[in-house]
Motif scaffolding. Structure first.
Motif, PDB file in Angstrom:
ATOM      1  N   LEU A   3      46.874  28.260  52.024  1.00 18.36           N
ATOM      2  CA  LEU A   3      47.520  28.871  53.186  1.00 18.36           C
ATOM      3  C   LEU A   3      48.678  28.008  53.703  1.00 18.36           C
ATOM      4  O   LEU A   3      49.761  28.509  54.010  1.00 18.36           O
ATOM      5  CB  LEU A   3      46.461  29.097  54.261  1.00 18.36           C
TER       6      LEU A   3
ATOM      7  N   ASN B 172      51.601  37.173  47.374  1.00 13.90           N
ATOM      8  CA  ASN B 172      52.077  35.794  47.535  1.00 13.90           C
ATOM      9  C   ASN B 172      53.040  35.396  46.426  1.00 13.90           C
ATOM     10  O   ASN B 172      53.136  36.062  45.392  1.00 13.90           O
ATOM     11  CB  ASN B 172      50.874  34.822  47.485  1.00 13.90           C
TER      12      ASN B 172
ATOM     13  N   TYR C  30      32.551  30.056  46.500  1.00 15.43           N
ATOM     14  CA  TYR C  30      33.066  31.322  45.961  1.00 15.43           C
ATOM     15  C   TYR C  30      34.066  31.097  44.823  1.00 15.43           C
ATOM     16  O   TYR C  30      34.263  31.963  43.973  1.00 15.43           O
ATOM     17  CB  TYR C  30      33.671  32.198  47.076  1.00 15.43           C
TER      18      TYR C  30
ATOM     19  N   ASP D 141      38.839  24.659  55.148  1.00 12.22           N
ATOM     20  CA  ASP D 141      39.646  25.631  54.434  1.00 12.22           C
ATOM     21  C   ASP D 141      38.831  26.910  54.409  1.00 12.22           C
ATOM     22  O   ASP D 141      37.780  26.940  53.821  1.00 12.22           O
ATOM     23  CB  ASP D 141      39.849  25.110  53.006  1.00 12.22           C
ATOM     24  N   SER D 142      39.276  27.919  55.057  1.00 13.36           N
ATOM     25  CA  SER D 142      38.645  29.245  55.119  1.00 13.36           C
ATOM     26  C   SER D 142      37.223  29.286  55.686  1.00 13.36           C
ATOM     27  O   SER D 142      36.546  30.286  55.544  1.00 13.36           O
ATOM     28  CB  SER D 142      38.726  29.974  53.773  1.00 13.36           C
TER      29      SER D 142
ATOM     30  N   HIS E 151      44.450  36.325  55.270  1.00 13.71           N
ATOM     31  CA  HIS E 151      44.361  35.515  54.043  1.00 13.71           C
ATOM     32  C   HIS E 151      42.948  35.386  53.512  1.00 13.71           C
ATOM     33  O   HIS E 151      42.655  34.434  52.786  1.00 13.71           O
ATOM     34  CB  HIS E 151      44.885  34.105  54.291  1.00 13.71           C
TER      35      HIS E 151
ATOM     36  N   GLU F 121      38.564  35.797  46.259  1.00 14.09           N
ATOM     37  CA  GLU F 121      39.800  35.026  46.401  1.00 14.09           C
ATOM     38  C   GLU F 121      40.900  35.984  46.829  1.00 14.09           C
ATOM     39  O   GLU F 121      41.270  36.898  46.091  1.00 14.09           O
ATOM     40  CB  GLU F 121      40.168  34.369  45.068  1.00 14.09           C
ATOM     41  N   ALA F 122      41.447  35.764  48.031  1.00 11.58           N
ATOM     42  CA  ALA F 122      42.430  36.717  48.532  1.00 11.58           C
ATOM     43  C   ALA F 122      43.600  36.860  47.559  1.00 11.58           C
ATOM     44  O   ALA F 122      44.006  37.966  47.203  1.00 11.58           O
ATOM     45  CB  ALA F 122      42.920  36.269  49.904  1.00 11.58           C
ATOM     46  N   SER F 123      44.144  35.735  47.130  1.00 10.81           N
ATOM     47  CA  SER F 123      45.253  35.801  46.190  1.00 10.81           C
ATOM     48  C   SER F 123      45.167  34.662  45.184  1.00 10.81           C
ATOM     49  O   SER F 123      45.046  34.859  43.986  1.00 10.81           O
ATOM     50  CB  SER F 123      46.595  35.706  46.939  1.00 10.81           C
ATOM     51  N   GLY F 124      45.204  33.442  45.720  1.00  8.25           N
ATOM     52  CA  GLY F 124      45.425  32.281  44.866  1.00  8.25           C
ATOM     53  C   GLY F 124      46.935  32.126  44.725  1.00  8.25           C
ATOM     54  O   GLY F 124      47.684  33.114  44.735  1.00  8.25           O
TER      55      GLY F 124
ATOM     56  N   VAL G 234      47.494  39.573  50.902  1.00 12.63           N
ATOM     57  CA  VAL G 234      48.354  38.657  50.153  1.00 12.63           C
ATOM     58  C   VAL G 234      48.351  38.887  48.641  1.00 12.63           C
ATOM     59  O   VAL G 234      48.924  38.102  47.890  1.00 12.63           O
ATOM     60  CB  VAL G 234      48.016  37.191  50.499  1.00 12.63           C
TER      61      VAL G 234
END
Ligand code: NBG
Length: 818
Positions: A127, A472, A561, A279-280, A365, A662-665, A443
């Motif tokens: 992020l 992204n 995850y 982180d998250s 995100h 995973e939203a995007s990576g 994203v």
């Protein structure tokens, strides 16, 4: 400011003029003679020489902006993970060669000076790094914009390993001075906290609310320059640092307690002291809410009072700005703007709400429910009582709208309320952002779809027009031109210069995938980069690896995850099959498994996983019977700087999260652009990478998101995989037997294996067989180096879409100009 006071012409440099300025900085900036100057003196002098050059263009950019008054973007983010500045700024200004030649003449090594810089690690991971890529691309795409964030005194902690376990140390990134920032204490902004809200009436009898905070903090802006790539634009990144307010000190001081006054001062300054290392998985700490409100309150006031012209009519604010909210961290800006307009400017609620709804847009995100920030009403009300009132009113009016749209649907109303009642009464920041924002984006395609269909489905039904996607991207300046000069030179030789700012042009490389000579040279570049990486971790970490083995990299935050444990099971299974004789050593592909990962300090399972990776690594690396074919390299303190040498060296990119998590990576994009092949699940932006590079050049494995959901719904029993797959069982049993922990079967060994066998929240066991099969496909492909290189070239050629320049253009088209 009067424009005529500005420097008249941009400085242009020759080696001579550069040397002159550099020496001036050594003498008058650092106050030393060159022959007495330390490496740090020279680094600072060089940085200031480059900074002066940038400043001319920065002032020019600001003047143009004031003159033209175009619509701008304010990117609000609690994190900007910038990485080192000097090299990037040399690249952007094209001063690299002049600087090198100039220093050469003085007998100074430019590379050594660049390596002196301590990277500003003001972010956790993806992020924060995304925000840094975005400000780079905003400047390069010539978008009038400003980044707003926090100048943490300590960035993300430095990681060390002690006996294989993570130890955190403070990141004193300002220790040697920071030549890139320009503080402006005279433009400090005062921010209130706590206190009460009172009702009052004006002469006309109209009712108002007034917030009287009981303590204040001052925000001092620090400006950073963000140069576009060789286009003359230099944008601003404004980070806020907390100081005690004088009035505040005095009050306590006068009450007679000097030490308390000093202590209070420290308390105020604590606000920007340290970046939260989660982180998250936010922890919901009061100080974190203080940080969030602190920086958005400073930023809104700064924009409204300093950036906009003095007499600006705020009804026209939407013509001038979009505040892009990077995740929920800055969402408290919504009630803050309402308060500014209503309480401080006397606006009616409806007018304020109309403007507010037009100026904010929200980027989500995550998909993890535990990552969606909520603030207990108790805490929020204590710290920001007026804001809580405003949030309640926003919610009331919103629920009224819900009732109108879906009469009688009480359940829906409860689901959609910005205020959650369970387990404690809390404000759901993502809901507030969705209700207030003009747009909401995910994203990556899959992520945005899951937001619409699952996480925010009620909202998507009600406000379908708000929802959009922006996949992204990553900046090709830092992650190709700067970090992979050899590949960049090869590309430029093949297709010319323009690709660095027009990354789709990498497509022109496609035919060269079939050119044996090009492939040979491409392999040469990889091999050089592997050797460079080997050299760096030898010196930095004392880790020895073979420069010829396949570099198989899994670098990202340690999180269940993301499934570092699945990677580990693969490694252990290989080792188990070799040592039990099932797999002849001659059939084993020489590989270096590279890990880079920090765990949140309070995340026990993540820390245990780090300890286990290190334990497995120690055993495998010491086992002479493997003849060095397998190595595990886990350099501590993975950061942007290390990424810049690892990514160009990588052959295989591990993107193995459970599908739908995973939203995007963004690491996945950096690897593909540098010619690594991906082994990955259908998750986040992996989906788009695979679609673009083609199935033949991507190792897809495992359950997709619908399969995961189905298995979840039908009842997942991980133990059945353990029972039925003998390789999996053997690997888990080997770990549990203490084979990697000197016979110790207790502590983290048993808790990790037991939790995988009994619960396995992210279904690593269910994907194990598919993953091992995919790894066998990897090895078969690797065995044919011509075919592998062809795939690698095609990965580069087809990944141009993942430039953050493209992301910014998508934001412009879908959100900022909308
Ligand atoms: C992270 C996601 C990544 C994504 C980055 C940037 C948070 C909350 N989210 O998948 O986990 O690439 O954001 O969008 O850190």
């Amino acid at each position: 400011m009067n424009d005529t006071t500005a420097p008249s012409a941009a400085r242009e440099h020759t080696v001579e003029s550069f040397t002159r300025e550099f020496l001036r900085e050594v003498n008058f900036g650092q106050g030393v003679d060159l022959d007495r100057a330390s490496t740090n003196d020279k680094y600072l002098a060089l940085a200031r020489t480059v900074r002066a050059y940038l400043t001319t263009r920065w002032l020019e950019t600001l003047r143009t902006q004031r003159r033209e008054q175009k619509k701008a973007v304010a990117y609000m983010s609690a994190e900007f993970l910038l990485g080192r500045q000097l090299e990037n700024n040399l690249l952007a200004t094209d001063l690299g060669e002049i600087a090198r030649d100039s220093l050469d003449l003085l007998g100074i090594d430019l590379v050594e000076l660049c390596n002196t810089e301590i990277e500003p690690g003001l972010g956790n991971g993806g992020l924060g790094r995304l925000a840094a890529c975005f400000v780079d691309s905003l400047a390069t795409e010539n978008v009038p914009s400003i980044g707003y964030g926090i100048r943490y005194e300590y960035g993300i902690f430095r990681q060390r390993f002690e006996d294989g376990r993570q130890v955190e140390e403070p990141d004193e990134w300002l220790r040697l001075g920071s030549p890139w920032e320009m503080p402006h204490p005279e433009n400090a902004v005062k921010v209130g906290f706590g206190g009460r809200v009172e009702a009052w009436k004006d002469e006309s009898g109209r009712a108002h609310r007034r917030w009287s905070p009981d303590w204040h903090v001052t925000g001092v802006p620090y400006n950073y320059m963000v140069p576009g790539y060789r286009n003359g634009r230099v944008n601003t990144l404004r980070l806020w640092s907390a100081r005690a307010t004088q009035a505040f000190d005095l009050a306590i001081f006068n009450a007679g307690d000097y030490t308390d006054a000093v202590r209070a001062q420290t308390q105020a300054e604590n606000i920007s002291k340290v970046l939260y290392p989660e982180d998250s998985t936010p922890q919901g700490k009061e100080l974190r809410l203080q940080q969030q409100y602190f920086f958005v309150a400073c930023s809104l006031r700064d924009f409204v009072e300093k950036v906009l012209p003095e007499d600006f009519d705020l009804h026209r604010l939407p013509e001038r700005i979009t505040f892009q909210l990077n995740d929920t961290h800055p969402v408290i800006a919504v009630p803050e703007l309402m308060r500014l307009l209503i309480d401080e400017r006397g606006w009616e609620w409806a007018d304020a709400w109309a403007v507010t709804q037009k100026v904010f847009a929200y980027t989500c995100h995550t998909l993890l429910p535990e990552a969606l920030e909520v603030w207990p009403v108790d805490l929020l009300g204590r710290l920001l009582p007026r804001h809580l009132e405003i949030i309640y009113r926003i919610n009331e009016e919103f629920l009224e709208q819900v009732r109108e749209a879906f009469p009688g649907d009480m359940l829906r109303e409860r689901h959609m309320s910005i205020i959650a009642e369970e387990p404690v009464r809390s404000v759901r920041m993502a809901y507030l952002a969705t209700v207030a924002g003009a747009k909401v984006n995910g994203v990556a395609e899959l992520h945005s779809q899951l937001l619409r269909d699952k996480v925010l489905s009620d909202f998507a039904e009600m406000f379908p027009h708000k929802f959009t996607n922006v996949t992204n991207g990553v900046t090709p300046r830092r992650f190709m031109a700067l970090s992979n000069p050899r590949l960049s030179a090869l590309i430029t030789e093949a297709i010319g210069e323009g690709w660095v700012t027009d990354l789709e042009r990498l497509r022109e490389l496609e035919p060269l995938a079939d050119d044996a000579e090009f492939r040979r040279r491409f392999r040469e570049v990889k091999s050089h980069n592997r050797a460079r990486f080997a050299g760096v971790i030898a010196e930095r970490d004392g880790i020895e690896i073979s420069p010829d083995a396949m570099v198989d990299a899994m670098v990202k935050r340690l999180h269940e995850y993301k499934r570092q444990s699945l990677k580990l099971l693969h490694i252990v299974s290989l080792y188990e099959r070799i040592t039990s004789g099932a797999l002849p050593l001659a059939d084993v592909t020489p590989r270096t498994f590279v890990f880079g990962a920090k765990a949140a300090p309070g995340y026990v399972r993540a820390k245990e996983t780090i300890a286990l990776i290190n334990a497995v690594g120690r055993t495998i690396n010491a086992d002479a019977s493997l003849e060095g074919r397998l190595k595990v390299a886990f350099p501590a303190n993975y950061n942007v700087t290390l990424a810049e040498t690892l990514i160009p060296a990588a052959d295989l990119s591990e993107q193995i999260s459970q599908a739908g998590k995973e939203a995007s990576g963004t690491g996945n994009m950096k690897f593909a652009l540098n010619g690594a092949l991906t082994v990955g699940t259908d998750d986040g932006a992996n989906v788009e990478i695979r679609q673009l590079v083609g199935d033949d050049h991507f190792f897809l494995f495992g359950m997709d998101e619908p399969a995961v959901s189905d298995l979840q719904a039908s009842g997942y029993r991980s133990a059945s995989y353990y029972e039925q797959d003998k390789d999996l069982r053997a690997a888990l049993d080997m770990i549990a037997s203490g084979a990697f922990t000197g016979g110790d079967r207790g502590s983290f060994v048993s808790s990790i294996t037991a939790s995988l066998i009994e619960r396995d929240r992210f279904m690593a066991l269910a994907d194990f067989r598919a993953y091992v099969d995919a790894q066998e496909r990897v090895e078969a492909h690797w065995a044919d180096q011509e075919a592998w290189t062809r795939s690698a070239v095609l990965n580069v050629a087809r990944s141009g879409y993942f430039s953050s320049d493209r992301s910014i253009r998508d934001y412009l088209a879908r959100i900022w100009n909308a």
